[in-house]
Write a protein that holds these residues in place. Sequence first.
Motif, short mmCIF file in Angstrom:
data_model
loop_
_atom_site.label_atom_id
_atom_site.label_comp_id
_atom_site.label_asym_id
_atom_site.label_seq_id
_atom_site.Cartn_x
_atom_site.Cartn_y
_atom_site.Cartn_z
N ARG A 151 0.79 -1.27 0.20
CA ARG A 151 0.01 -0.06 0.06
C ARG A 151 1.00 1.27 -0.05
O ARG A 151 1.66 1.65 1.10
N TRP A 152 0.82 2.02 -1.07
CA TRP A 152 1.91 2.92 -1.27
C TRP A 152 1.60 4.24 -0.46
O TRP A 152 0.21 4.84 -0.07
N PHE A 153 2.43 4.92 0.06
CA PHE A 153 2.65 6.35 0.80
C PHE A 153 2.40 7.57 -0.23
O PHE A 153 3.36 7.35 -1.11
N TRP A 154 1.69 8.53 0.01
CA TRP A 154 1.67 9.72 -0.69
C TRP A 154 3.17 10.37 -0.51
O TRP A 154 3.79 10.73 -1.56
N THR A 155 3.90 10.27 0.56
CA THR A 155 5.28 10.86 0.68
C THR A 155 6.40 10.11 0.12
O THR A 155 7.38 10.78 -0.02
N GLY A 156 6.43 8.85 -0.21
CA GLY A 156 7.40 8.29 -0.56
C GLY A 156 7.48 7.58 -1.86
O GLY A 156 8.33 7.55 -2.79
N ALA A 157 6.25 7.08 -2.43
CA ALA A 157 5.97 6.47 -3.56
C ALA A 157 6.21 7.13 -4.88
O ALA A 157 5.94 8.46 -5.13
N SER A 158 7.03 6.60 -5.89
CA SER A 158 7.32 7.08 -7.18
C SER A 158 6.05 7.25 -7.97
O SER A 158 4.88 6.63 -7.64
N SER A 159 5.94 8.08 -9.10
CA SER A 159 4.80 8.16 -9.79
C SER A 159 4.35 6.80 -10.44
O SER A 159 3.29 6.55 -10.69
N ALA A 160 5.15 6.19 -10.58
CA ALA A 160 5.15 4.87 -11.50
C ALA A 160 4.57 3.86 -10.56
O ALA A 160 3.61 3.05 -11.06
N LYS A 161 4.60 4.06 -9.20
CA LYS A 161 3.99 3.19 -8.49
C LYS A 161 2.43 3.79 -8.14
O LYS A 161 1.43 2.96 -8.09
N TRP A 162 2.39 4.92 -7.96
CA TRP A 162 1.18 5.61 -7.96
C TRP A 162 0.09 5.14 -9.27
O TRP A 162 -1.03 4.83 -9.06
N LYS A 163 0.99 4.95 -10.41
CA LYS A 163 0.21 5.21 -11.79
C LYS A 163 -0.30 3.47 -11.66
O LYS A 163 -1.62 3.08 -12.02
N ALA A 164 0.56 2.52 -11.00
CA ALA A 164 0.28 1.21 -10.98
C ALA A 164 -0.81 0.64 -9.87
O ALA A 164 -1.59 -0.10 -10.08
N GLY A 165 -0.89 1.76 -8.83
CA GLY A 165 -1.94 1.49 -7.74
C GLY A 165 -1.28 0.61 -6.81
O GLY A 165 -0.45 -0.24 -7.05
N ASP A 166 -2.01 0.50 -5.65
CA ASP A 166 -1.54 -0.54 -4.52
C ASP A 166 -1.74 -1.88 -5.24
O ASP A 166 -2.38 -2.24 -6.17
N GLN A 167 -0.79 -2.86 -4.52
CA GLN A 167 -0.58 -4.42 -5.24
C GLN A 167 -0.72 -5.32 -4.35
O GLN A 167 -0.67 -5.09 -3.04
N SER A 168 -1.34 -6.33 -4.80
CA SER A 168 -1.55 -7.65 -4.16
C SER A 168 -0.85 -9.03 -4.98
O SER A 168 -1.34 -8.99 -6.18
N PHE A 169 -0.03 -9.64 -4.37
CA PHE A 169 0.77 -10.67 -4.90
C PHE A 169 0.17 -12.07 -4.22
O PHE A 169 0.73 -12.31 -3.27
N PRO A 170 -0.27 -12.94 -4.97
CA PRO A 170 -0.41 -14.30 -4.21
C PRO A 170 0.68 -14.77 -4.25
O PRO A 170 1.30 -14.95 -5.15
N VAL A 171 0.87 -15.70 -3.26
CA VAL A 171 2.10 -16.45 -3.24
C VAL A 171 2.02 -17.47 -4.35
O VAL A 171 3.20 -17.67 -4.76
N SER A 172 1.26 -17.77 -4.93
CA SER A 172 1.33 -18.84 -6.22
C SER A 172 1.96 -18.30 -7.27
O SER A 172 2.42 -18.59 -8.39
N ALA A 173 1.83 -16.94 -7.36
CA ALA A 173 2.29 -15.98 -8.39
C ALA A 173 3.80 -15.61 -8.35
O ALA A 173 4.47 -15.02 -9.11
N LEU A 174 4.18 -15.84 -7.15
CA LEU A 174 5.64 -15.45 -6.92
C LEU A 174 6.74 -16.57 -7.17
O LEU A 174 6.37 -18.13 -6.84
#
Length: 288
Positions: A151-174
């Motif tokens: 979950r990205w923070f306004w104060t630190g996340a890059s524009s690339a991460k804000w554009k991608a949005g918050d992320q969720s990665f199932p263990v099976s995808a890693l």
Amino acid sequence: MARMGDVLAGFHAAWEFDTDSVLIRFERGIRTPKLFQALGERRIPLKAVAAVTLTPGKRGTVVLRAVPRPGADPLMEAAAGQLKEGCDPYRLVLPAERETLAEYYADELRARLTAEDEPAERYLVDPPEGPLAFKAYDGKASFDGRAVSFRWFWTGASSAKWKAGDQSFPVSALSGVEWRSPEVFEGHLRLLRREPGSLTQPAQADQDPAAVVFGLGYGPVHESLPFAAAVLAAVRSASPAPVAVSAVPRRDPADIADRIRHLGELHEAGLVTDEEFSAKKAELLAQL
């Protein structure tokens, strides 16, 4: 012969011996490394130990160390050799006058070792228990045993991460985890993905939606390393395929030049010492 339940106490920890394992209990005092406090206690099966050493320590001490077998402990696999000596959970530091006693227990352990120095086919040491979470510089990382969320923070996340949005990665995808200590330049936690797109993940962690960036006070070792170890163990449990523990990828020369230029600006501003500038510059050049 060492008896079941025998205890050897040292600085910051005590080892309790069993017939087929060693239970390491870490102290919770203010001088105890925070990683040890976070781990609490760990049971190390003797089949997860490749060797036992006893060496002179600093300032009138001796060090008893169980050498972990490669691939047996997700915590040490995630650390990939980046832990400082004083934070190695396999070291027991004792006063020098207890050397004879330490040698006795070292011999007892060696006599019981059966594992070869070959990589273990599965993790033999339990991973840190979840759910786990920590604050990175650019977002909050959470792991519930099934998926990793950023979950990205306004104060630190890059524009690339804000554009991608918050992320969720199932263990099976890693396929694995890349942990770079927050105590070195450009520390981060990166999730390695199975899909073809993972081959083109951005080299810079601050541009990669599958990574969080550390910084001063963010993603400290005692929080981010147990997190990485828990994810690694879950990934291996979910798939029989080898788990990837990646080194930092090589970068584009132009990117390295930009980083060195920025480092030089910090040096000129007095924010980085001469020694830090030389060390970090060499570290960046090594990635070419």
